[in-house]
Design an enzyme around this catalytic site. Structure first.
Site, PDB file in Angstrom:
ATOM      1  N   ARG A 277       0.859  -1.183   0.000  1.00  0.00           N
ATOM      2  CA  ARG A 277       0.000   0.000   0.000  1.00  0.00           C
ATOM      3  C   ARG A 277       0.894   1.231   0.000  1.00  0.00           C
ATOM      4  O   ARG A 277       1.681   1.442   0.928  1.00  0.00           O
ATOM      5  CB  ARG A 277      -0.910  -0.012   1.236  1.00  0.00           C
ATOM      6  CG  ARG A 277      -1.730   1.233   1.382  1.00  0.00           C
ATOM      7  CD  ARG A 277      -2.734   1.159   2.534  1.00  0.00           C
ATOM      8  NE  ARG A 277      -3.387   2.450   2.650  1.00  0.00           N
ATOM      9  CZ  ARG A 277      -3.270   3.279   3.688  1.00  0.00           C
ATOM     10  NH1 ARG A 277      -2.584   2.923   4.754  1.00  0.00           N
ATOM     11  NH2 ARG A 277      -3.869   4.434   3.679  1.00  0.00           N
TER      12      ARG A 277
ATOM     13  N   GLU B 192      -3.547  -0.296   8.056  1.00  0.00           N
ATOM     14  CA  GLU B 192      -2.365   0.030   8.863  1.00  0.00           C
ATOM     15  C   GLU B 192      -2.522  -0.581  10.241  1.00  0.00           C
ATOM     16  O   GLU B 192      -3.604  -0.554  10.828  1.00  0.00           O
ATOM     17  CB  GLU B 192      -2.190   1.556   9.062  1.00  0.00           C
ATOM     18  CG  GLU B 192      -1.710   2.297   7.854  1.00  0.00           C
ATOM     19  CD  GLU B 192      -1.546   3.801   8.121  1.00  0.00           C
ATOM     20  OE1 GLU B 192      -1.259   4.195   9.274  1.00  0.00           O
ATOM     21  OE2 GLU B 192      -1.721   4.565   7.158  1.00  0.00           O
TER      22      GLU B 192
ATOM     23  N   HIS C 243      -2.690  11.015   1.344  1.00  0.00           N
ATOM     24  CA  HIS C 243      -2.171  10.751   2.687  1.00  0.00           C
ATOM     25  C   HIS C 243      -1.568  12.065   3.194  1.00  0.00           C
ATOM     26  O   HIS C 243      -0.376  12.154   3.460  1.00  0.00           O
ATOM     27  CB  HIS C 243      -1.167   9.600   2.659  1.00  0.00           C
ATOM     28  CG  HIS C 243      -0.964   8.916   3.992  1.00  0.00           C
ATOM     29  ND1 HIS C 243      -1.142   7.574   4.180  1.00  0.00           N
ATOM     30  CD2 HIS C 243      -0.582   9.416   5.211  1.00  0.00           C
ATOM     31  CE1 HIS C 243      -0.876   7.255   5.447  1.00  0.00           C
ATOM     32  NE2 HIS C 243      -0.533   8.354   6.091  1.00  0.00           N
TER      33      HIS C 243
ATOM     34  N   GLU D  55      -7.236   8.422   6.767  1.00  0.00           N
ATOM     35  CA  GLU D  55      -7.460   8.965   8.109  1.00  0.00           C
ATOM     36  C   GLU D  55      -8.005  10.381   8.103  1.00  0.00           C
ATOM     37  O   GLU D  55      -7.299  11.340   8.434  1.00  0.00           O
ATOM     38  CB  GLU D  55      -6.171   8.897   8.929  1.00  0.00           C
ATOM     39  CG  GLU D  55      -5.685   7.480   9.136  1.00  0.00           C
ATOM     40  CD  GLU D  55      -4.665   7.346  10.254  1.00  0.00           C
ATOM     41  OE1 GLU D  55      -4.199   8.367  10.770  1.00  0.00           O
ATOM     42  OE2 GLU D  55      -4.344   6.202  10.609  1.00  0.00           O
TER      43      GLU D  55
ATOM     44  N   ASN E 228      -7.435   1.546   9.721  1.00  0.00           N
ATOM     45  CA  ASN E 228      -6.119   1.647  10.355  1.00  0.00           C
ATOM     46  C   ASN E 228      -6.344   1.541  11.852  1.00  0.00           C
ATOM     47  O   ASN E 228      -7.110   2.327  12.413  1.00  0.00           O
ATOM     48  CB  ASN E 228      -5.484   3.013  10.088  1.00  0.00           C
ATOM     49  CG  ASN E 228      -5.207   3.278   8.609  1.00  0.00           C
ATOM     50  OD1 ASN E 228      -5.430   2.428   7.769  1.00  0.00           O
ATOM     51  ND2 ASN E 228      -4.718   4.470   8.309  1.00  0.00           N
TER      52      ASN E 228
HETATM   53  C1  GBH Z   1      -1.049   6.629  11.187  1.00  0.00           C
HETATM   54  O1  GBH Z   1      -1.899   7.364  12.022  1.00  0.00           O
HETATM   55  C2  GBH Z   1      -0.704   7.385   9.908  1.00  0.00           C
HETATM   56  O2  GBH Z   1      -1.598   7.060   8.866  1.00  0.00           O
HETATM   57  C3  GBH Z   1       0.704   7.166   9.466  1.00  0.00           C
HETATM   58  O3  GBH Z   1       1.023   8.085   8.463  1.00  0.00           O
HETATM   59  C4  GBH Z   1       1.630   7.263  10.658  1.00  0.00           C
HETATM   60  O4  GBH Z   1       2.973   7.200  10.311  1.00  0.00           O
HETATM   61  C5  GBH Z   1       1.283   6.137  11.587  1.00  0.00           C
HETATM   62  O5  GBH Z   1      -0.037   6.259  11.999  1.00  0.00           O
HETATM   63  C6  GBH Z   1       2.095   6.099  12.870  1.00  0.00           C
HETATM   64  O6  GBH Z   1       1.834   7.211  13.654  1.00  0.00           O
HETATM   65  O7  GBH Z   1       0.925  13.878  17.645  1.00  0.00           O
HETATM   66  O8  GBH Z   1       0.370  13.220  19.891  1.00  0.00           O
HETATM   67  O9  GBH Z   1      -1.183  14.565  18.587  1.00  0.00           O
HETATM   68  C7  GBH Z   1      -2.324   6.704  13.199  1.00  0.00           C
HETATM   69  C8  GBH Z   1      -3.239   7.582  14.014  1.00  0.00           C
HETATM   70  C9  GBH Z   1      -3.374   9.810  14.749  1.00  0.00           C
HETATM   71  C10 GBH Z   1      -1.727   8.388  15.650  1.00  0.00           C
HETATM   72  C11 GBH Z   1      -2.561  11.015  15.176  1.00  0.00           C
HETATM   73  C12 GBH Z   1      -0.917   9.579  16.100  1.00  0.00           C
HETATM   74  C13 GBH Z   1      -0.952  11.905  16.660  1.00  0.00           C
HETATM   75  C14 GBH Z   1      -0.888  12.050  18.110  1.00  0.00           C
HETATM   76  N1  GBH Z   1      -2.500   8.714  14.495  1.00  0.00           N
HETATM   77  N2  GBH Z   1      -1.768  10.718  16.339  1.00  0.00           N
HETATM   78  S1  GBH Z   1      -0.150  13.537  18.584  1.00  0.00           S
END
Ligand code: GBH
Length: 511
Positions: free
Chosen positions: A138, A417, A182, A228, A356
């Site tokens: 993906r 994911e 993305h 997301e 995800n």
């Molecule tokens: C995914 O989000 C993303 O799709 C991907 O790009 C990313 O690399 C991966 O997760 C790992 O993080 O910064 O403390 O406010 C997962 C859901 C939502 C988790 C946003 C992290 C940020 C928290 N994400 N969250 S913060």
């Protein structure tokens, strides 16, 4: 090594964990809820290594935790996180270029200018995917490589990159799954339209999505519209911690959120109009999963209701074509403006759902209140990964898939994911013993196998991520990869979890 026959035998006869669970499901009254445990699907393990004379796999005992035949193993990445080549071949700037080059926004002021240099190293990385025994990949497409200004004249060189990358995947027996967005919105559309604050951005997205389907759907059979929606809207336009770094007042935030789901719907229509017959389209949403704190019929029902409400502005409106009453009530005067026709577009039927899942949104129990559920606060000592937001809860994978099937009658589900970050220390002899990642995978995948064994139609699993990469506001310090990235040399070094993933993908089972 045990022979194949005896492995199968043990699946059928000595499977105390599963048998015990099925009994429990009966006693828990799930049948009454229409959630009867489907018969176990036992598929035989892949016996390739025994027949083609190659080395035997190191691990042979699958504990009976086998996935259905044809289950797709894969890994996922996203354009801005891995590609680099930020200024090459006519690529336009995205909001993440701007944001990451604004001092103080990203840990250590890291940016994605070079990232993993996937743009130049994609052939090497496709060999890494292949060596994982993964049969799918993906990736996401950078909108501003294709339309540097967001709309207008396409940039042939940008398209050529994805075209040759897809050809390379197919030549290596790997099925491409393409995500159209993305988070790297063309900066031009942020400047011109205020990004997702305008319906024009949703329309521009649909044009771009249709164009990509026209150009790639002869080879790419699965498209995801947006990745997301919750994350890029809430963190980008609400909390200001992701690009474009805005903190909008509630009414404007609700409207931006509505434009994002509308963009999804318009893109679905455009892909159907422009893609080859048989092109499948879905989304990849980080569904917020309510996990029953323990599995009583009441708590299971409460967790389902909670999940529907947690996702009201995203998955729920997309799947049901309406905002829930409680969502509109909570929004009050700030509720988004929308038309019935828009709701119809937003809920255009999908071919599949990608979800995800990293963590539970909350453990939930039944409650005698208006909502019918209550969230239980996480204990301070509840374990997390090195990403502090990642509360560990393997059951979220089971419940996320099962709620998706139950709430919206989805027939084809992908885990688009799932993954974890760790300290990933590199030893002097270039090894990474990521025992935490292996434990994570074993626990989460055991829960996923529970779902498939009960007939929840999960068709594949994409580990996030193939390689360590640009972890958004956390920069390069947070590592989610199966392969370790040496950012000085761009060398990819397999972590121990590479061997583990490879063995599981070969066996199609949790090991
Ligand atoms: C995914 O989000 C993303 O799709 C991907 O790009 C990313 O690399 C991966 O997760 C790992 O993080 O910064 O403390 O406010 C997962 C859901 C939502 C988790 C946003 C992290 C940020 C928290 N994400 N969250 S913060």
């Amino acid at each position: 090594m045990k022979n194949h026959q005896s492995d199968e035998q043990s699946n059928k006869t000595e499977n105390p964990g599963l048998t015990g669970r099925r009994d429990f499901m009966k006693t828990a009254g799930l049948t009454a809820l229409g959630l009867s445990a489907a018969p176990l699907i036992i598929t035989s393990c892949n016996s390739k290594s025994e027949t083609d004379g190659k080395q035997e796999p190191a691990v042979t005992n699958s504990n009976g935790l086998v996935f259905p035949k044809g289950f797709l193993w894969g890994t996922a990445t996203a354009s801005y996180q891995v590609e680099g080549a930020a200024n090459e071949d006519g690529r336009g700037k995205s909001i993440w270029d701007t944001f990451s080059h604004t001092p103080g926004k990203i840990l250590n002021n890291d940016n994605g200018d070079i990232a993993c240099d996937f743009y130049h190293k994609y052939k090497e990385d496709i060999q890494l995917i292949k060596s994982l025994n993964a049969k799918s990949y993906r990736f996401s497409i950078s909108w501003s490589r294709i339309f540097p200004e967001g709309t207008g004249t396409p940039n042939q060189k940008g398209l050529d990159f994805y075209s040759r990358m897809v050809d390379e995947l197919l030549a290596n027996g790997i099925e491409p799954f393409g995500t159209l967005y993305h988070w790297d919105l063309p900066q031009a559309l942020q400047d011109k339209n205020k990004g997702w604050q305008s319906k024009d951005t949703a329309k521009a997205f649909a044009d771009y999505a249709g164009y990509m389907a026209e150009k790639l759907s002869d080879r790419v059979k699965h498209f995801f519209t947006l990745n997301e929606l919750w994350t890029f809207i809430q963190l980008g336009y609400g909390d200001g911690v992701f690009a474009p770094g805005l903190k909008l007042p509630a009414a404007e935030l609700y409207q931006a959120r509505h434009h994002a789901v509308l963009a999804h719907g318009l893109a679905v229509e455009a892909i159907r109009a422009k893609g080859k017959a048989g092109t499948k389209v879905g989304l990849a949403e980080n569904i917020k999963v309510g996990v029953p704190v323990f599995e009583s019929p009441e708590n299971i029902k409460a967790a389902e209701t909670a999940t529907r409400e947690f996702n009201a502005g995203y998955m729920t409106v997309i799947m049901e074509g309406k905002y829930t009453d409680s969502f509109l009530k909570k929004a009050g005067a700030d509720a988004p403006k929308f038309t019935a026709e828009e709701l119809k577009t937003i809920s255009s039927p999908l071919d599949f759902c990608g979800i995800n899942i990293y963590n539970p949104e909350a453990y939930v129990q039944a409650a005698a209140n208006e909502d019918g559920f209550e969230k239980i606060p996480f204990a301070k000592s509840h374990p997390t990964s090195t990403s502090k937001w990642q509360i560990l809860g393997p059951e979220s994978l089971y419940w996320g898939a099962r709620h998706t099937q139950k709430l919206w009658n989805v027939k084809e589900i992908y885990i688009t994911e799932n993954g974890t970050s760790g300290t990933d220390e590199l030893t002097a002899d270039k090894k990474v013993y990521d025992t935490d990642r292996i434990t994570f995978l074993r626990n989460y995948l055991t829960q996923l196998q529970r779902a498939t064994s009960e007939g929840v139609p999960v068709k594949g699993y994409f580990y996030w991520s193939l390689v360590d990469n640009f972890e958004w506001a956390s920069g390069y310090g947070t590592r989610f990869g199966l392969y370790y990235m040496d950012y000085k040399t761009l060398e990819r070094i397999p972590k121990l979890s590479v061997s583990y993933f490879r063995a599981m993908a070969e066996k199609n089972a949790v090991l």
